[in-house]
Motif scaffolding. Structure first.
Motif, short mmCIF file in Angstrom:
data_model
loop_
_atom_site.label_atom_id
_atom_site.label_comp_id
_atom_site.label_asym_id
_atom_site.label_seq_id
_atom_site.Cartn_x
_atom_site.Cartn_y
_atom_site.Cartn_z
N CYS B 45 0.83 -1.20 0.00
CA CYS B 45 0.00 0.00 0.00
C CYS B 45 0.87 1.26 0.00
CB CYS B 45 -0.86 -0.04 1.25
SG CYS B 45 -1.93 1.38 1.44
N HIS B 47 0.35 3.87 1.45
CA HIS B 47 0.32 4.50 2.77
C HIS B 47 1.46 3.98 3.64
CE1 HIS B 47 -1.83 4.96 6.88
NE2 HIS B 47 -1.17 6.07 6.59
N LYS B 48 1.31 2.76 4.16
CA LYS B 48 2.39 2.21 4.98
C LYS B 48 2.69 0.77 4.61
CE LYS B 48 1.91 5.37 8.79
NZ LYS B 48 1.66 5.60 10.21
N LYS B 49 2.64 0.53 3.31
CA LYS B 49 3.05 -0.78 2.78
C LYS B 49 2.19 -1.95 3.20
CE LYS B 49 7.83 0.23 1.60
NZ LYS B 49 7.35 1.43 1.01
N GLY B 50 0.94 -1.70 3.57
CA GLY B 50 0.03 -2.80 3.91
C GLY B 50 -0.09 -3.77 2.74
N CYS B 64 -7.30 -1.50 1.58
CA CYS B 64 -6.10 -1.98 2.29
C CYS B 64 -6.50 -2.50 3.67
CB CYS B 64 -5.08 -0.86 2.42
SG CYS B 64 -3.62 -1.38 3.36
N LEU B 66 -4.84 -2.59 6.37
CA LEU B 66 -4.30 -1.94 7.57
C LEU B 66 -5.07 -0.69 7.98
CD1 LEU B 66 -0.42 -2.39 7.51
CD2 LEU B 66 -2.22 -3.87 8.39
N HIS B 67 -5.26 0.26 7.04
CA HIS B 67 -5.97 1.48 7.46
C HIS B 67 -7.03 1.92 6.48
CE1 HIS B 67 -1.64 1.55 8.63
NE2 HIS B 67 -2.18 1.58 9.84
N ASN B 68 -7.52 0.95 5.69
CA ASN B 68 -8.68 1.20 4.82
C ASN B 68 -8.50 2.22 3.70
OD1 ASN B 68 -10.13 -0.71 6.17
ND2 ASN B 68 -11.20 0.75 7.50
N TRP B 69 -7.29 2.42 3.23
CA TRP B 69 -7.19 3.19 1.99
C TRP B 69 -7.81 2.34 0.88
CZ3 TRP B 69 -2.36 6.54 0.60
CH2 TRP B 69 -2.13 7.48 1.64
S1 FES Z 1 -0.92 0.73 4.86
FE1 FES Z 1 -2.62 0.65 3.52
S2 FES Z 1 -3.98 2.00 4.45
FE2 FES Z 1 -2.26 2.16 5.78
#
Ligand code: FES
Ligand code: SRM
Ligand SMILES: Cc1cc2nc3c(=O)[nH]c(=O)nc-3n(C[C@H](O)[C@H](O)[C@H](O)COP(=O)(O)OP(=O)(O)OC[C@H]3O[C@@H](n4cnc5c(N)ncnc54)[C@H](O)[C@@H]3O)c2cc1C
Ligand code: SF4
Lengths: 811, 111
Positions: B45, B47-50, B64, B66-69
């Protein structure tokens, strides 16, 4: 000398080609494997259904062939083409050609399972197949299984049902006709067929066809068994390309042809279902007829090129209206217009790109299909008529009006709310008297207070009257895909017995075709809770933790928490945990707040093996990841503690063994303390038990997370069994009526503790019924998902990587 | 130029789901939508590689875990207010087999 033209296959494509050809210029020999001339194969379905006679569907009779001077060799199969000597070989001899046309069509695909060659297993391709099916239908109490729920399979199923057979359709995919229909339309079709008495099973994996000297039954991998006197293979067709392959003519999926219908071999042409043109193989007649025209010209030395046409599909089942054309997948830059009328079983979906129609799916009312199809083919820009497009041609042409202008133009006497007979003037008056939102208007005038279907109109009256002062209320839906609340959805699933996610989406007018990450997990839970025995859990609608039975961590690794019943463990269990931690390089071991051990930082691919090791020591999943039962914390109780009044540890373990594995709207945690000192912190759990000398105090709806809330008393009882019954009944009531993601304390605040007490404490009969329903669900779910998912089939289907290209890309 | 590698059968990837292919420069997630479209994007991802392959697939997007992106599978772009994108790769289905274009993969490694 006239050109010797040999045609292999007397089917629909070659038949049309011969009609287009100036036959006087050729000396034609037509070979056909079937012992008859060309007929309209498409109409075999009505023949099977008894709606038409075979002689009505013959397209070319002996007189016609004679008139055209065509030598017919029906019942004679060509077995070889000799390119060098330019002749074809049949068991009866050889026949030379100057030009050769291959038009061998396709053959039914028999899925490769044991028993697929038993007598009684037939394809659906020619008259012989139809006759075999009709013979089976003539038996007493006959049963048919149709494998494949596409066009062919469903036409066969409907026809056989009409002939009095008990019919089951087994379809591999999630919904019927998935190549032509989206899930919503597939669902409507399934409902229609089931309503007629045809049994439809989707996601059905055929394991074997059983029988000694004739078929007797079909067995699914899932274990279900369907008795059958007849099995119809309608799982697909395969282009008949064997002659071409043996003759070293280029064959991809079909025999390769260029735009002029020429194969890679000199003087050899091909057309029909057996060919592949520009990577496409066709299975409907419209394009084949175009090929026929092109090939006739080519053979006459004229130039012509085949241009792939757009093909549309209709299902020929009497009483089922269905149409699909074009590309109906979702995709970049695509928009959709969806119209649903569940009560009338109507569904229409247009797929647009750049303001042009690129796909159409219609079910229930296909009257306008031609109009949409024309627009699709012409590529007309529809932006001007977009707002009324979906309603079809009848609604076009008039003045386009913006909906607000329409409402503004309504006279005061116009009725807005039909249920309560409220007209526009009354509402405008109420607004001028200070009712400035829907709720207030409902209260004052009763408009939209009954069926609610006019609330949109009422809001428009508000907007027109108030102008900029009007604040449109946010839709109450659970996510952007729907305007329905959790409560409505649960109610309708139950009352309409909607047993699948597409069913709910269709009946409740979802605005997207496949939901989102918010609604799908909720729907999946509601269906599990409502139909534990019938509904198959949809893993793709589960959040990662519940799909993988482990908690995902910030770096993509997982945590593994084995269950420790009531917080009790043994040296062997601890040793197994320690061994697993070492073997799988677990970086962190943490003792959780739930009285058990968390192994954090496990690699995804190690999960199944680690679980298998832990299973070996008798450890099962702790569901530390689930919206389900988490932990039952206990204290040491009367066994050891000098204050303990009852066996709190034993009771906690009993509770955990009954409740584990159950799915709930949000997580559920319990605790049992041996005395009011409450060392197990029972008074901040979803359900807590405090043991006292005289028995047990059961309290519910506590919280100690983002909110802190003490539990409220449910009842005080004397025996362990009573505690267990109360706990089970409370949790089942929560499962049946709470909104997804409401913890019990939120749910109790909504429904009221008084109501909960009525349901589970005061009404003994209801309590017993709740316990019974919980137990039915647990008969499915009280199992260890780790043991299940550590099985080898999950290794290949789920845990292993799909492919390893590390070497590939490094080269 | 494209160079197609046969990586698996379409049926090896669950509808509305994903599986992962290992490559020299990291994992690529192969998605299959409800409508049997396939897409290949980096399994990380923006964002943070989810791990996007573990997200819930809806329409032609994935959420995603991890944090729903929400990431669009065709463009690799984050949707809504979130900003960022992941690499996408050429992919197609033929005869029920999934083919991935390796030239792009190699180009990325070389780059
Ligand atoms: S790592 Fe994908 S939404 Fe945070
Ligand atoms: C492991 C643990 C912390 C620990 O190491 O002690 C833990 C870890 C997590 N908790 Fe917890 N909670 C843990 C005990 C608790 C407790 C204490 C308890 O159970 O007695 C609470 C307060 C009690 C309660 O639930 O009301 C607690 C309240 C929460 C909440 C807030 C819930 C709420 O309704 O307000 C969340 C967030 C949520 O669930 O939405 C949460 C969510 C989480 C998640 C699942 C966050 C996430 O989604 O990834 C953490 C997972 C870590 C992991 O990978 O294992 N955790 N969490 C504890 C595991 C208990 C177990 O054995 O299963
Ligand atoms: C039940 C049913 C319903 C259908 N409904 C529709 C519909 O609603 N709409 C639609 O557009 N299409 C429909 N179709 C499909 C349509 O019938 C086919 O696309 C069309 O018949 C294909 O024409 P063809 O000439 O390529 O092959 P065919 O019509 O199959 O003709 C090929 C012929 O070649 C013969 N043959 C094969 N090998 C040899 C050999 N080696 N030697 C001699 N002869 C050989 C075969 O026996 C066969 O008679 C339906 C098909 C079926 C079976
Ligand atoms: S308190 Fe917060 S950080 Fe700690 S485990 Fe619970 S959720 Fe994670």
């Amino acid at each position: 000398m006239t050109c010797k033209l040999v045609v292999i296959g007397a089917g629909m494509a070659s038949g049309r080609m011969l009609e287009e050809l100036d036959t006087s210029a050729f000396d034609i020999t037509l070979f056909g494997a079937e012992p008859r001339g060309n007929y309209n194969r498409i109409l075999l379905s009505p023949v099977l259904a008894g709606e038409q006679e075979f002689n009505e569907i013959i397209t070319h009779d002996a007189a016609w062939y004679a008139e055209q001077g065509i030598t017919t060799r029906f019942g004679e199969t060509v077995v070889k083409i000799d390119k060098k000597k330019k002749l074809v070989v049949t068991p009866q001899g050889t026949t030379p050609y100057d030009k050769l046309v291959i038009a061998t069509g396709s053959a039914s695909f028999f899925i490769p399972v044991q028993g697929n060659d038993l007598p009684g297993v037939v394809g659906f391709r020619d008259l012989d197949d139809v006759e075999a099916m009709l013979a089976a239908a003539g038996k007493t109490d006959p049963k048919a299984v149709v494998i494949g729920g596409g066009l062919l399979g469903l036409e066969a199923a409907a026809a056989l049902h009409k002939q009095g057979m008990e019919v089951t359709v087994l379809h591999l995919m999630d919904h019927l006709m998935e190549r032509q229909l989206d899930p919503a339309a597939g669902y409507l079709l399934q409902k229609e067929l089931e309503g007629r008495g045809i049994n439809v099973v989707c996601k059905a994996h055929t394991a074997a066809i059983l029988g000694k000297d004739h078929v007797e039954a079909v067995l699914l991998e899932e274990g279900d068994l369907f008795p059958a006197d007849l099995v119809v293979m309608a799982a697909g067709i395969r282009p008949e390309t064997r002659l071409a392959i043996d003759a070293s003519i280029r064959v991809e999926r079909g025999i390769w042809v260029d735009d002029a219908m020429q194969t890679t071999a000199e003087d050899i042409y091909a057309l029909g279902e057996c060919v592949e043109h520009d990577t496409v193989v066709y299975g409907l007649v419209a394009p084949l007829f175009d090929m026929a025209k092109v090939l006739a010209k080519t053979l006459q030395g004229q130039t012509a090129a085949f241009v792939p046409p757009m093909v549309s599909t209709k299902l020929k089942v009497t009483g089922v209206d269905l149409f699909s054309v074009g590309d109906f997948a979702e995709g970049e830059g695509r928009e959709e217009i969806v119209f649903r009328d569940p009560a009338r079983g109507i569904y229409k979906r247009l797929i647009l790109r750049d303001n042009k129609i690129i796909g159409v799916v219609m079910y229930g009312d296909t009257a306008d299909s031609g109009w949409f199809f024309d627009k699709l083919k012409s590529g007309e820009d529809i932006s001007e008529i977009r707002e009324t497009l979906i309603f079809g041609p009848a609604y076009q042409g008039g003045e386009m009006m913006d909906p607000l202008a329409l409402v503004a133009a309504m006279p005061d006497s116009a009725e807005i709310c039909g249920c309560n007979g409220v007209c526009k003037g009354t509402i405008v008056q109420a607004i001028q008297d200070g009712a400035t939102d829907l709720g207030a208007i409902k209260a004052v005038t009763k408009a939209s207070a009954s069926c609610g279907s006019c609330s949109g109109l009422v809001e428009q009256v508000l907007a027109v009257t108030l102008g900029d002062d009007f604040q449109a209320p946010a839709p109450a839906g659970i996510c952007a895909c729907t305007d329905h609340s959790h409560e409505d959805i649960r109610r309708i699933i139950k009352s309409q017995q909607l047993k699948s996610i597409p069913a709910v989406m269709q009946e409740m007018s979802w605005k997207t075709s496949c939901g989102c990450h918010i609604c799908r997990p909720a729907l999946n839970y509601y269906l599990i809770a409502e139909f534990p025995l019938d509904y198959a859990d949809d893993l793709q609608s589960r959040f990662v933790n519940e799909r993988n039975h482990a908690n995902i961590q910030k770096d993509g690794t997982y945590s593994v928490v084995p269950r420790m019943w009531g917080g009790i463990t043994t040296p062997q269990e601890l040793r197994a945990i320690a061994d697993a931690a070492e073997k799988y390089n677990v970086p962190t071991i943490h003792v959780t707040g739930g009285q058990r051990i968390d192994l954090l930082g496990v690699q995804r691919q190690d999960l199944p093996a680690m679980w298998a090791d832990l299973n070996g020591a008798g450890l099962v999943s702790g569901h530390a990841y689930s919206k389900g039962l988490r932990t039952v914390k206990t204290c040491v109780g009367s066994d050891h503690c000098r204050f303990g009044t009852q066996d709190s540890t034993g009771l906690g373990i009993k509770l955990e063994k009954i409740l584990w594995g159950s799915w709930t709207p949000h997580k559920v945690k319990l605790a049992v303390s041996g005395c009011p000192r409450n060392c197990a912190e029972a008074t901040c759990k979803d359900l807590g038990v405090i043991c006292v000398d005289s028995g047990y105090q059961v309290s519910v709806a506590g919280a100690a997370g983002m909110e802190l809330k003490q539990t409220e008393a449910l009842a005080t009882v004397e025996t362990e069994q009573e505690v267990i019954d109360l706990a089970v009944a409370f949790i089942q009531l929560y499962r049946e009526s709470a909104a997804y993601l409401d913890r019990p304390y939120k749910w109790v605040a909504k429904v009221g503790l008084g109501w909960v007490i009525e349901q589970v404490v005061d009404d003994a009969e209801n309590r017993a019924a709740l316990c019974e329903r919980f137990e039915i669900s647990q008969s499915v779910y009280r199992t260890d998902p780790w043991a299940e998912q550590a099985k080898p089939e999950y290794q290949t289907n789920k845990w292993a990587t799909l492919a390893d290209l590390t070497l590939e890309a490094a080269q | 130029m494209t160079s197609w590698i046969d990586i698996a059968a379409l049926d090896d990837v669950p509808p509305r789901g994903a599986r992962v292919v290992k490559t020299a420069h990291g994992c690529v997630a192969i998605f299959r939508t409800a409508q049997d479209r396939v897409y290949a994007i980096d399994d990380a991802c923006p964002h943070k590689k989810g791990p996007l392959s573990e997200g819930i697939v809806h329409g032609t997007a994935v959420t995603c875990p991890l944090h729903n992106w929400v990431i669009d599978l065709q463009t690799g772009m984050a949707q809504g207010a979130d900003e960022g994108h992941v690499n996408t790769y050429e992919i197609k289905v033929e005869n029920g087999r999934i083919l991935l274009d390796s030239t792009r993969l190699m180009a990325r490694t070389a780059a």
